[in-house]
Design a protein around this motif. Sequence first.
Motif, PDB file in Angstrom:
ATOM      1  N   UNK A  90       0.810  -1.214   0.000  1.00  0.00           N
ATOM      2  CA  UNK A  90       0.000   0.000   0.000  1.00  0.00           C
ATOM      3  C   UNK A  90       0.847   1.269   0.000  1.00  0.00           C
ATOM      4  N   UNK A  91       2.040   1.162  -0.534  1.00  0.00           N
ATOM      5  CA  UNK A  91       2.920   2.332  -0.677  1.00  0.00           C
ATOM      6  C   UNK A  91       3.706   2.186  -1.971  1.00  0.00           C
ATOM      7  N   UNK A  92       3.464   3.103  -2.903  1.00  0.00           N
ATOM      8  CA  UNK A  92       4.131   3.052  -4.198  1.00  0.00           C
ATOM      9  C   UNK A  92       4.641   4.443  -4.577  1.00  0.00           C
ATOM     10  N   UNK A  93       5.664   4.453  -5.400  1.00  0.00           N
ATOM     11  CA  UNK A  93       6.268   5.714  -5.842  1.00  0.00           C
ATOM     12  C   UNK A  93       6.390   5.708  -7.361  1.00  0.00           C
ATOM     13  N   UNK A  94       6.209   6.892  -7.965  1.00  0.00           N
ATOM     14  CA  UNK A  94       6.396   6.993  -9.405  1.00  0.00           C
ATOM     15  C   UNK A  94       6.871   8.396  -9.769  1.00  0.00           C
ATOM     16  N   UNK A  95       7.604   8.473 -10.880  1.00  0.00           N
ATOM     17  CA  UNK A  95       8.032   9.757 -11.428  1.00  0.00           C
ATOM     18  C   UNK A  95       6.859  10.355 -12.195  1.00  0.00           C
ATOM     19  N   UNK A  96       6.457  11.554 -11.798  1.00  0.00           N
ATOM     20  CA  UNK A  96       5.385  12.226 -12.531  1.00  0.00           C
ATOM     21  C   UNK A  96       5.444  13.734 -12.287  1.00  0.00           C
ATOM     22  N   UNK A  97       5.142  14.463 -13.328  1.00  0.00           N
ATOM     23  CA  UNK A  97       5.055  15.923 -13.296  1.00  0.00           C
ATOM     24  C   UNK A  97       3.676  16.306 -12.749  1.00  0.00           C
ATOM     25  N   UNK A  98       3.623  17.259 -11.830  1.00  0.00           N
ATOM     26  CA  UNK A  98       2.341  17.635 -11.227  1.00  0.00           C
ATOM     27  C   UNK A  98       1.399  18.325 -12.228  1.00  0.00           C
ATOM     28  N   UNK A  99       1.909  18.674 -13.383  1.00  0.00           N
ATOM     29  CA  UNK A  99       1.051  19.273 -14.411  1.00  0.00           C
ATOM     30  C   UNK A  99       0.227  18.221 -15.165  1.00  0.00           C
TER      31      UNK A  99
END
Length: 243
Positions: A90-99
């Motif tokens: 239940x904890x994941x991370x990803x590269x993403x632009x907030x736009x």
Amino acid sequence: MQESQKNWFKNWFNSPYYHILYKDRDYTEAQLFIDNITNYLNLPEAAKVLDLACGRGRHSIYLNQLGYDVMGADLSVNNIEFAKQFENEKLHFQVQDMREPFEVKFDAIFNFFTSFGYFENEADHLTALTAIKASLKEYGFAVIDFMNVHKVIDNLVEKETKVVNEITFNIKRWAENGYIFKNIAFEHDNESYDFTEKVKAFTLEDFETLMHQAEIFLLDIFGDYKLNKFHKNESDRLIMIFK
């Protein structure tokens, strides 16, 4: 303007020196704020939560420890690579632009500790707010925790030297053309480095204008991490709850 200057945050937040300079931030205060804001929002158990501009994931990890299903997202590839070691069911991370809006929808989206206002193009700030709105569930809430620019500008320390891990950081701060700048210059291993942080000096009124354009409803405003009332000239923070 060079690309490196326009998107300074990509280089600086990816740099190991960013984490050295800011390694002594008060995470006890941060956890107090997270406790207070999640209690205030009365989120459902196992709510889906987005920590937007999560850095290395410290606050995402704490949100997960509180029982939430957490996604941490950040533009920095290095930050996300570091954070991924803490992933669980239940904890994941990803590269993403907030736009960019997310494919999944969230019960709550948190943008902590002045992680907004970095874009050179004014329209991008509206794009980011619109993406946050698009990533919320129908009954979801979003929180932006921003500096109170009135107090920051009134108390700006123009020059400062900090020694961290035997590195001497020479820091200069100034306000100009609606932005707050912070230049950080230092030497390490016979190399000279120079980074300049640049954050849009958004006031509450500026945010209200942007939110109106994005058809966002501003529900509540607080002035510190204990969720006291916002006072323009006195409050440490500008914390906005919206949907």
